[in-house]
Structure formats: C-alpha cells, structure tokens
Design a protein around this motif. Sequence first.
Motif, PDB file in Angstrom:
ATOM      1  N   LEU A  40       0.790  -1.042  -0.154  1.00 21.06           N
ATOM      2  CA  LEU A  40       0.201  -0.032   0.098  1.00 21.06           C
ATOM      3  C   LEU A  40       0.924   1.375  -0.037  1.00 21.06           C
ATOM      4  O   LEU A  40       1.769   1.276   0.562  1.00 21.06           O
ATOM      5  N   THR A  41       0.443   2.389  -0.516  1.00 20.90           N
ATOM      6  CA  THR A  41       1.025   3.574  -0.487  1.00 20.90           C
ATOM      7  C   THR A  41       0.896   4.129   0.836  1.00 20.90           C
ATOM      8  O   THR A  41       0.105   3.575   1.607  1.00 20.90           O
ATOM      9  N   ALA A  42       1.354   5.320   1.105  1.00 19.20           N
ATOM     10  CA  ALA A  42       1.317   6.020   2.486  1.00 19.20           C
ATOM     11  C   ALA A  42      -0.072   6.718   2.532  1.00 19.20           C
ATOM     12  O   ALA A  42      -0.609   6.604   3.693  1.00 19.20           O
ATOM     13  N   ARG A  43      -0.551   7.084   1.381  1.00 18.25           N
ATOM     14  CA  ARG A  43      -1.996   7.841   1.631  1.00 18.25           C
ATOM     15  C   ARG A  43      -3.202   6.646   1.580  1.00 18.25           C
ATOM     16  O   ARG A  43      -3.744   6.661   2.550  1.00 18.25           O
ATOM     17  N   GLN A  44      -2.843   5.622   1.132  1.00 18.26           N
ATOM     18  CA  GLN A  44      -3.811   4.209   1.201  1.00 18.26           C
ATOM     19  C   GLN A  44      -3.691   3.673   2.811  1.00 18.26           C
ATOM     20  O   GLN A  44      -4.487   3.575   3.375  1.00 18.26           O
ATOM     21  N   THR A  45      -2.475   3.795   3.457  1.00 18.07           N
ATOM     22  CA  THR A  45      -2.383   3.329   4.636  1.00 18.07           C
ATOM     23  C   THR A  45      -3.007   4.390   5.666  1.00 18.07           C
ATOM     24  O   THR A  45      -3.712   3.944   6.546  1.00 18.07           O
ATOM     25  N   ALA A  46      -2.820   5.550   5.320  1.00 17.84           N
ATOM     26  CA  ALA A  46      -3.416   6.677   6.200  1.00 17.84           C
ATOM     27  C   ALA A  46      -4.977   6.879   5.939  1.00 17.84           C
ATOM     28  O   ALA A  46      -5.945   6.843   7.259  1.00 17.84           O
ATOM     29  N   VAL A  47      -5.581   6.479   4.814  1.00 20.27           N
ATOM     30  CA  VAL A  47      -6.892   6.477   4.789  1.00 20.27           C
ATOM     31  C   VAL A  47      -7.366   5.074   5.374  1.00 20.27           C
ATOM     32  O   VAL A  47      -8.579   5.204   6.196  1.00 20.27           O
ATOM     33  N   LEU A  48      -6.792   4.091   5.267  1.00 22.41           N
ATOM     34  CA  LEU A  48      -7.141   2.696   5.881  1.00 22.41           C
ATOM     35  C   LEU A  48      -7.178   2.805   7.439  1.00 22.41           C
ATOM     36  O   LEU A  48      -8.062   2.191   8.188  1.00 22.41           O
ATOM     37  N   THR A  49      -6.440   3.389   7.920  1.00 21.51           N
ATOM     38  CA  THR A  49      -6.095   3.748   9.413  1.00 21.51           C
ATOM     39  C   THR A  49      -7.172   4.626   9.995  1.00 21.51           C
ATOM     40  O   THR A  49      -7.866   4.278  10.897  1.00 21.51           O
ATOM     41  N   LEU A  50      -7.522   5.654   9.350  1.00 23.06           N
ATOM     42  CA  LEU A  50      -8.617   6.389   9.503  1.00 23.06           C
ATOM     43  C   LEU A  50      -9.956   5.647   9.444  1.00 23.06           C
ATOM     44  O   LEU A  50     -10.808   5.881  10.438  1.00 23.06           O
ATOM     45  N   MET A  51     -10.028   4.773   8.306  1.00 23.11           N
ATOM     46  CA  MET A  51     -11.515   4.229   8.271  1.00 23.11           C
ATOM     47  C   MET A  51     -11.516   3.072   9.472  1.00 23.11           C
ATOM     48  O   MET A  51     -12.525   2.881   9.724  1.00 23.11           O
ATOM     49  N   ALA A  52     -10.167   2.503   9.808  1.00 21.76           N
ATOM     50  CA  ALA A  52     -10.516   1.616  10.887  1.00 21.76           C
ATOM     51  C   ALA A  52     -10.649   2.267  12.186  1.00 21.76           C
ATOM     52  O   ALA A  52     -11.351   1.667  13.190  1.00 21.76           O
TER      53      ALA A  52
END
Length: 100
Positions: A40-52
């Motif tokens: 995952l890219t950094a942005r995808q990881t950030a979005v996924l963390t906020l989704m979690a």
Amino acid sequence: MPYQALVRLLGAATSAAATSAAASTPATRSGAAPADAPRLTARQTAVLTLMAEGHGNAVIARTLSCSEHTVKNVIYELMSRLQARNRAHAVACAVRHSLI
C-alpha cells in the motif's frame, strides 16, 4: 468498534489460525507484512487507518487535506487491491496482513 479492540480480536483469531497453519507455511517473525500481502502507498495506509478508527469520508478528507472525491478513489483502489467486499472487510484484511 475501537481500532485497538479490533486489532486484539483479529490478532487472537489469526494467532490461533497461524498456530495451526505453522507446520505447513513459513511464518514471518519480523513483524513486517507477509510476502504475499499487498503493498500500500502512504496515502492508502493513512486512509485505511482512519477508516479503521471509524471516520467517514468527509472527516478523512479534512484530516488528510484532500477532497472527498480523492478519498473515494483511494478507498476504491484499496478495496480492489485487498479484494475486499466493504470497508469493514478492507480493515480486517489490512489488520490480518499487518498493513495497519
């Protein structure tokens, strides 16, 4: 459900499954994502963390200083990359693969 509780629940479930599968597959002990895990890219990881953490698209967009349309596109790509059916499934897959 709080992110930490989700990690504990999924960690307990996956550790039991990992114990039974340890004889047939090599385990990764470094704490990094397994070799078969999607990258995952950094942005995808950030979005996924906020989704979690349970945030909606608008809050994620404000937090990351981007548009809601960008967040939707990132989530669409995440769902495809993780082969997830919905947001909860995407978070569960990411936790299972140690991506977040």
